[in-house]
Design a protein around this motif. Structure first.
Motif, PDB file in Angstrom:
ATOM      1  N   SER A   1       2.638   1.609  -3.319  1.00 25.73           N
ATOM      2  CA  SER A   1       1.683   2.073  -4.333  1.00 25.73           C
ATOM      3  C   SER A   1       1.489   3.581  -4.232  1.00 25.73           C
ATOM      4  O   SER A   1       1.485   4.302  -5.232  1.00 25.73           O
ATOM      5  CB  SER A   1       0.329   1.375  -4.157  1.00 25.73           C
ATOM      6  OG  SER A   1       0.449  -0.022  -4.368  1.00 25.73           O
TER       7      SER A   1
ATOM      8  N   ASP B   1       0.835  -1.203   0.000  1.00 20.78           N
ATOM      9  CA  ASP B   1       0.000   0.000   0.000  1.00 20.78           C
ATOM     10  C   ASP B   1       0.873   1.258   0.000  1.00 20.78           C
ATOM     11  O   ASP B   1       0.635   2.187  -0.768  1.00 20.78           O
ATOM     12  CB  ASP B   1      -0.927  -0.029   1.226  1.00 20.78           C
ATOM     13  CG  ASP B   1      -1.861   1.164   1.308  1.00 20.78           C
ATOM     14  OD1 ASP B   1      -2.741   1.278   0.427  1.00 20.78           O
ATOM     15  OD2 ASP B   1      -1.714   1.988   2.229  1.00 20.78           O
TER      16      ASP B   1
ATOM     17  N   GLN C   1      -3.608  -6.544  -6.772  1.00 21.56           N
ATOM     18  CA  GLN C   1      -4.818  -5.843  -6.332  1.00 21.56           C
ATOM     19  C   GLN C   1      -4.466  -4.427  -5.866  1.00 21.56           C
ATOM     20  O   GLN C   1      -5.134  -3.453  -6.214  1.00 21.56           O
ATOM     21  CB  GLN C   1      -5.454  -6.645  -5.188  1.00 21.56           C
ATOM     22  CG  GLN C   1      -6.840  -6.192  -4.801  1.00 21.56           C
ATOM     23  CD  GLN C   1      -7.347  -6.934  -3.557  1.00 21.56           C
ATOM     24  OE1 GLN C   1      -6.559  -7.477  -2.771  1.00 21.56           O
ATOM     25  NE2 GLN C   1      -8.651  -6.928  -3.355  1.00 21.56           N
ATOM     26  N   SER C   2      -3.393  -4.317  -5.070  1.00 20.47           N
ATOM     27  CA  SER C   2      -2.994  -3.012  -4.555  1.00 20.47           C
ATOM     28  C   SER C   2      -2.480  -2.106  -5.674  1.00 20.47           C
ATOM     29  O   SER C   2      -2.900  -0.950  -5.803  1.00 20.47           O
ATOM     30  CB  SER C   2      -1.926  -3.185  -3.472  1.00 20.47           C
ATOM     31  OG  SER C   2      -1.448  -1.930  -3.047  1.00 20.47           O
TER      32      SER C   2
ATOM     33  N   LEU D   1      -5.302  -1.061  -7.954  1.00 17.10           N
ATOM     34  CA  LEU D   1      -6.202  -0.101  -7.302  1.00 17.10           C
ATOM     35  C   LEU D   1      -5.721   1.327  -7.533  1.00 17.10           C
ATOM     36  O   LEU D   1      -6.515   2.242  -7.771  1.00 17.10           O
ATOM     37  CB  LEU D   1      -6.268  -0.408  -5.802  1.00 17.10           C
ATOM     38  CG  LEU D   1      -7.008   0.594  -4.919  1.00 17.10           C
ATOM     39  CD1 LEU D   1      -8.488   0.652  -5.280  1.00 17.10           C
ATOM     40  CD2 LEU D   1      -6.845   0.237  -3.445  1.00 17.10           C
ATOM     41  N   PHE D   2      -4.397   1.523  -7.465  1.00 17.80           N
ATOM     42  CA  PHE D   2      -3.846   2.865  -7.654  1.00 17.80           C
ATOM     43  C   PHE D   2      -3.663   3.209  -9.134  1.00 17.80           C
ATOM     44  O   PHE D   2      -3.199   4.287  -9.460  1.00 17.80           O
ATOM     45  CB  PHE D   2      -2.530   3.010  -6.889  1.00 17.80           C
ATOM     46  CG  PHE D   2      -2.751   3.201  -5.411  1.00 17.80           C
ATOM     47  CD1 PHE D   2      -2.837   4.484  -4.890  1.00 17.80           C
ATOM     48  CD2 PHE D   2      -2.918   2.124  -4.562  1.00 17.80           C
ATOM     49  CE1 PHE D   2      -3.061   4.678  -3.536  1.00 17.80           C
ATOM     50  CE2 PHE D   2      -3.142   2.309  -3.206  1.00 17.80           C
ATOM     51  CZ  PHE D   2      -3.205   3.594  -2.681  1.00 17.80           C
TER      52      PHE D   2
END
Lengths: 392, 392
Positions: A98, A95, A120-121, A124-125
């Motif tokens: 990212s 996280d 996924q992380s 997401l960004f």
């Protein structure tokens, strides 16, 4: 309701749903990556000072940072405690990384396959993920060079030691070659090593970050696989140019990591007690790995190919007759067997059918045979019905 | 090095630097918001089940979610446990809400002043913060209506009960009016309540979310101010339309909150032991609040105005002769006194000089007088030198 643009990229997590379904006691689950319950060490809290209840430093507990730096230096990662940031498990490092690097459309480089919660992380960004195919001893070097020539990724995210999902351990030669390439193209390395200590077979391999001469890096680890995941204590070590930014991002994310878990981790790291626990853990998992190998040969020998994992928690199977393994989930669950389809570990799932990730730490050896027998029957059934459809 | 665009918005945290400097034992610190050390309850870990060491659910421990829902319903917040998400302290709720709502340029609405670490999170994600001036009983309603007519904020972030930094507790009338306005304009409310239980004077005020008829909401709380901040356990309760997104964002951020701290929090929430502890806490802080008021009247009576806080941990002073209080930091630290300048609590710091936030929970009553005497002398010195400059 006006959500942010990134929420549209927020995928439902297949693994979450599978794990939730696999909670039922009658389910034999090869799906998760949970440490085996009997191997969770008994921990003592009676000596914890009351001061651990107070707010702490965003960097983490000084003594724990020091202990982690000592261990890292033993692995060849030259660093001092000022470069260590304690986080709430490795997922938080993803996280923070990212946030540090990724705007919508930012190119990054990952292995194919790679860890799906990292994807996924990053996605997401808004990352645009460039991929390098994984071979049995690490990434295809020609492909890596080509990608670095054609793209300027903000970072390369690699899991060189018992990768989740493929179980690959990069060879010494590929570690050197990857470090040299990243240095040559000045691309930041994020090296994720949750499984380093879960090693069953001889052969060592120092971290790639220890081989870098020039480029920036983040090395990330955790006590979740070797001590207690419920503590939510992990760490990152970063080159000095990155550290101050990661620290501020950590502070903005949650002020600091829980001190209770940090204190407990400190009671173990670097101690004889911890070394003894790790040895016990390796023996326990090696037995389960070997039992899984025997059962796989019996039930999947005709259906799939795989390498024997030398560490970590997973077998990575490649079906000889490929099909979308996501379609196997429902029939397998109907047989009370859970597993992880391989497709979500790829940036382009639909283009990469035919892999299964099977955990070997959770199902007791005496139930392995029955679980894999049922799963193999599900695969055969699906392949058969496809052929039947194809011949219509 | 190519960082993300947001890193350029990542500010150094003034409060972090002040708190670090205030660590020296000879410093009398009015800067932080730390619970008083003598008020950290003694906790027992001996009954914690070993299973708390294993991975847990992203939502949080079911029993803790249930206990939080029960307490929230007592406050009038109609919800059930399925709407409760356990987080690593309230700061994480701000991170998750930022991710859910904020793209660069997204308008949001905040009080002026507001909590500076919330501003830090919202601005990191690129929020354009619209402000509503705070009065002694809550926001200026006309200004609020005007802002809602002229803008379409993604959410309103409010701290209606013993606000940090202003200590304001919204009146019943303003709570109703704010709820009605947010419903009318269909703007999501994020209601942040870390200080609700630290109440010293009679007067109750149910949460604003409990008064909403229509619009979406997030209610956020923590055990950091009343139990142990080092646990890093907080919670959010969200309307059902928001909850699934927040859950996925939590999972992508750090999988789940540490279970050790969750288990400890569960030993207290809703118990007689906790109620007794809260009563003791209120008595202890009330005494410190009152001692601070006496000392402030003596040393700041001529220099500043303030309201007596009815709860929370801070006095919010307004200098009669305004100056940029950030310029007082260095001379105050030279006198071994730490405090928080007011400017960083505003979206436009330079346009809002002349406030000081003074914590009253940390400095022992017998040292208050000396600390405030020194701080007042620093203020007078700065005002004097400014006048001397002005008369040149």
């Amino acid at each position: 309701m006006a959500f942010s643009e990134r929420v549209a990229r927020l995928k439902s997590s297949l693994i979450r749903e599978i794990l939730a379904a696999a909670q039922r006691p009658e389910v034999m689950s090869f799906a998760g990556g949970l440490p085996a319950e009997p191997m969770l060490p008994k921990v003592d809290w009676s000596d914890m000072p009351a001061s651990m209840g107070q707010y702490g430093m965003s960097e983490g507990e000084p003594a724990l940072r020091e202990a982690i730096a000592v261990e890292a230096n033993k692995l060849g990662v030259k660093c001092d405690a000022s470069q260590v940031l304690i986080v709430c498990g490795s997922q938080q490092t993803l996280d923070l990384a990212s946030k540090l690097f990724i705007d919508p459309g930012t190119e990054i480089l990952v292995e194919a396959p790679t860890y799906l919660a990292a994807l996924q992380s990053f996605q997401l960004f808004g990352a645009d993920c460039i991929t390098v195919p994984q071979e049995a001893d690490g990434p295809e070097l020609e492909a890596l060079r080509q990608r670095l020539q054609q793209h300027k990724p903000a970072f390369a995210y690699l899991i060189p030691t018992f990768q989740n999902p493929s179980a690959v351990r990069y060879s010494e030669a590929k570690r050197d070659a990857v470090a040299a390439l990243l240095d040559e193209f000045n691309v930041t390395l994020i090296e994720d090593e949750p499984y380093r200590e879960l090693v069953f077979d001889a052969g060592s391999a120092t971290p790639i970050v220890s081989r870098l001469q020039r480029t920036s890096w983040i090395y990330t680890g955790t006590v979740s696989k070797t001590l207690l995941p419920g503590l939510r204590v992990g760490f990152l070590i970063a080159s000095p140019d990155l550290f101050p930014h990661l620290l501020r991002l950590k502070q903005a994310a949650d002020l600091h990591t829980n001190r209770i878990g940090q204190w407990q981790a400190l009671q173990w790291l670097g101690t004889d007690k911890y070394r003894a626990h790790l040895a016990e853990l390796r023996d326990f998992y090696r037995v389960r790995r070997d039992a899984m190998q025997v059962a796989l040969e019996e039930h999947f020998g005709e259906l799939a190919t795989w390498e024997i994992p030398q560490g970590g928690l997973f077998f990575w199977l490649t079906l000889k007759d490929k099909l979308d393994t996501r379609t196997l989930l429902q029939p397998a669950m109907a047989q009370n067997v859970a597993f992880m389809p391989g497709e979500p570990f790829f940036v382009e799932p639909d283009a990469n059918p035919g892999h299964l990730r099977l955990n070997f730490s959770h199902v007791p050896p005496e139930k392995l045979g029955e679980g894999l027998r049922r799963l193999a029957a599900v695969v055969r059934e699906a392949q058969g019905s496809r052929e039947a459809q194809g011949s219509k």
